[in-house]
Design an enzyme around this catalytic site. Structure first.
Site, PDB file in Angstrom:
ATOM      1  CG  ASP A   1       3.060   4.801  -6.990  1.00 10.21           C
ATOM      2  OD1 ASP A   1       3.126   3.663  -6.477  1.00 10.21           O
ATOM      3  OD2 ASP A   1       2.412   5.737  -6.492  1.00 10.21           O
TER       4      ASP A   1
ATOM      5  CE1 TYR B   1      -3.385  10.179  -2.260  1.00  7.51           C
ATOM      6  CE2 TYR B   1      -3.074   7.816  -2.007  1.00  7.51           C
ATOM      7  CZ  TYR B   1      -3.179   9.077  -1.451  1.00  7.51           C
ATOM      8  OH  TYR B   1      -3.081   9.235  -0.098  1.00  7.51           O
TER       9      TYR B   1
ATOM     10  CE  LYS C   1      -1.808   0.375  -1.583  1.00  3.64           C
ATOM     11  NZ  LYS C   1      -2.777   0.847  -0.631  1.00  3.64           N
TER      12      LYS C   1
HETATM   13  N1  HOZ Z   1      -4.076   4.260  -1.495  1.00  7.22           N
HETATM   14  C1  HOZ Z   1      -5.124   3.364  -1.182  1.00  7.22           C
HETATM   15  C2  HOZ Z   1      -5.910   3.022  -2.398  1.00  7.22           C
HETATM   16  N2  HOZ Z   1      -6.336   4.098  -3.137  1.00  7.22           N
HETATM   17  C3  HOZ Z   1      -6.033   3.796  -0.139  1.00  7.22           C
HETATM   18  C4  HOZ Z   1      -5.401   3.837   1.164  1.00  7.22           C
HETATM   19  C5  HOZ Z   1      -5.931   4.987   1.889  1.00  7.22           C
HETATM   20  O1  HOZ Z   1      -5.859   6.082   1.365  1.00  7.22           O
HETATM   21  O2  HOZ Z   1      -6.407   4.742   2.990  1.00  7.22           O
END
Ligand code: HOZ
Length: 430
Positions: A240, A145, A268
């Site tokens: 990423d 993702y 982050k």
């Molecule tokens: N990308 C974050 C961890 N998978 C989650 C953040 C979100 O989608 O709120």
């Protein structure tokens, strides 16, 4: 049962004015078939909901809270910066300091540009790769993702996988067909893609340690193979490291494995809890960005002084506290507790941990890609999640999400977590 009356009322009110009641789908707790709690405050490794329930937190605002919540060094830095103004839309000194820090930390970065989120970072990185190579196709892995970027919401992980929408509606089919997807840890399949289409592929993007389908490790030699294939075909290799950067090591996974991507997407931890992303890499590629080059990318709030002051303070605190080494120790303590518990219960559930990230899967055997994750017993996971929460430990509310440990998790917190994990597992696996 913990009283969550105020959370329930807020969620009902939220659903009337916010789609699904949440501003990001994974917060809706649908993978665990329940309603979310609303947070009142967070400090150290603990969060308190609006009903006063206290929890040890292993989500850490999905990664940024590496020191724990609300560390005083970060709060002081934000406070100081705020006295000089909240946003300028013109260069400020924090941008130079942050760019230098990132360049010093991340082996592959010669130049870097700041943005406001991990999504912006990956979106900009693939546009840059397309502009640099003059090619349109990109390759990603199933279950990785990279934020909610049109081109990357194809076979996506995290909330997209959780809600059974790995291919989002609203992404034009003509765009989606430019994204080739391959299962992770399948050297044969990625070799085939490059053998047949390598000359058309602008970028290969991946989480070098995928953390949006739990936590998956690359097999021996897999990342090196990707580096070799992309180099041979003139494809831009994008790591990423939004989740893993500045967390699994000072310089992220690339430092740990000694493999240098062409571009890296970050976020982050470098925001210290405020909205920050960044992408950077080879100067030759980064210099294609406007105003020097033809690839346009911009942002009113990019390089925001408060957000960067927070991130800089967080990284300096990590240095001062010898943070990465200590996180490894805390992570090991956590892992020892989980493994001992699994032994006691005579269960061989898959448990992956690297540094301060982890995932306990409710299935046995090696987890190599999303197909393995899908073998999990989601009902057992659901029971485990609620049993742990009820006893005061908040793990990520989806089997497809990783957990995060912070420097604020002390030995006593880990011990308590181990005890609660044991009780929750007994209930889940009964
Ligand atoms: N990308 C974050 C961890 N998978 C989650 C953040 C979100 O989608 O709120």
């Amino acid at each position: 049962m913990a009283d969550r009356t105020l959370s329930s009322k807020l969620f009902a009110a939220a659903k009337e004015v916010i789609p699904g009641g949440v501003n990001s789908p994974v917060r809706a707790f649908r993978n665990v078939k329940g309603d979310p709690f609303f947070v009142q405050r967070a400090r150290g490794c603990r969060i308190w909901d609006v009903d006063g329930n206290e929890m040890i937190d292993y989500v850490g605002t999905w990664g940024p809270a590496i020191l724990g919540h609300a560390p005083s060094a970060v709060i002081d830095a934000v406070h100081q910066a705020s006295k000089e103004g909240l946003s300028f839309g013109i260069p400020n000194r924090h941008e130079v300091e942050m760019a230098r820090m990132i360049r010093d930390y991340v082996p592959s970065v010669e130049k870097v540009r700041m943005v406001n989120s991990g999504t912006e970072a990956t979106m900009s990185a693939i546009r840059l790769a397309r502009g640099y190579t003059g090619r349109d196709k990109i390759v990603k892995f199933d279950g990785c993702y990279h934020g909610h970027v049109d081109s990357l919401l194809v076979a996506a992980g995290s909330g997209a996988l959780t809600f059974g929408q790995p291919d989002s509606a609203g992404v034009p089919a003509d765009l989606a067909k430019l994204t080739i997807t391959v299962p992770f840890n399948r050297p044969d399949l990625i070799e085939e893609v490059f053998a047949t289409q390598g000359h058309e592929i602008a970028a290969l993007i991946l989480e070098p340690v995928p953390a949006n389908a739990g936590l998956i490790f690359p097999g021996e030699g897999f990342l090196q193979l990707l580096r070799d294939l992309t180099s041979q075909h003139g494809t831009v290799l994008i790591f990423d490291e939004v989740m893993t950067g500045f967390r699994l090591a000072r310089g992220g996974v690339q430092e740990r494995v000694g493999i240098t991507p062409d571009l890296t997407a970050m976020g982050k931890v470098i925001g210290g809890g405020l909205p920050v992303g960044a992408f950077g890499g080879k100067a030759e590629i980064m210099d294609m960005l406007a105003p020097d080059g033809p690839v346009y990318q911009a942002g009113t709030l990019s390089g925001n002084p408060l957000a960067l002051a927070a991130g800089i303070a967080q990284l300096k605190e990590m240095e001062r506290l010898d943070g990465w080494r200590r996180l490894e120790e805390i992570g090991q303590l956590f892992e020892d507790g989980v493994r001992e518990t699994l032994r006691e219960l005579g269960r061989d559930l898959a448990f992956n941990r690297i540094g301060s990230m982890f995932c306990l899967y409710f299935t046995e055997g090696a987890i190599n890609n999303v197909d393995d994750v899908k073998k999990s017993d989601f009902e057992a996971f659901r029971k485990f999640f609620w049993a742990a929460l009820e006893r005061g430990v908040y793990f990520a509310p989806s089997q497809y999400e990783a957990g995060f440990i912070s420097l604020a998790h002390g030995p006593g917190d880990i011990e308590k977590t181990t005890d609660i994990t044991r009780e929750a597992l007994k209930i889940a696996l009964a």
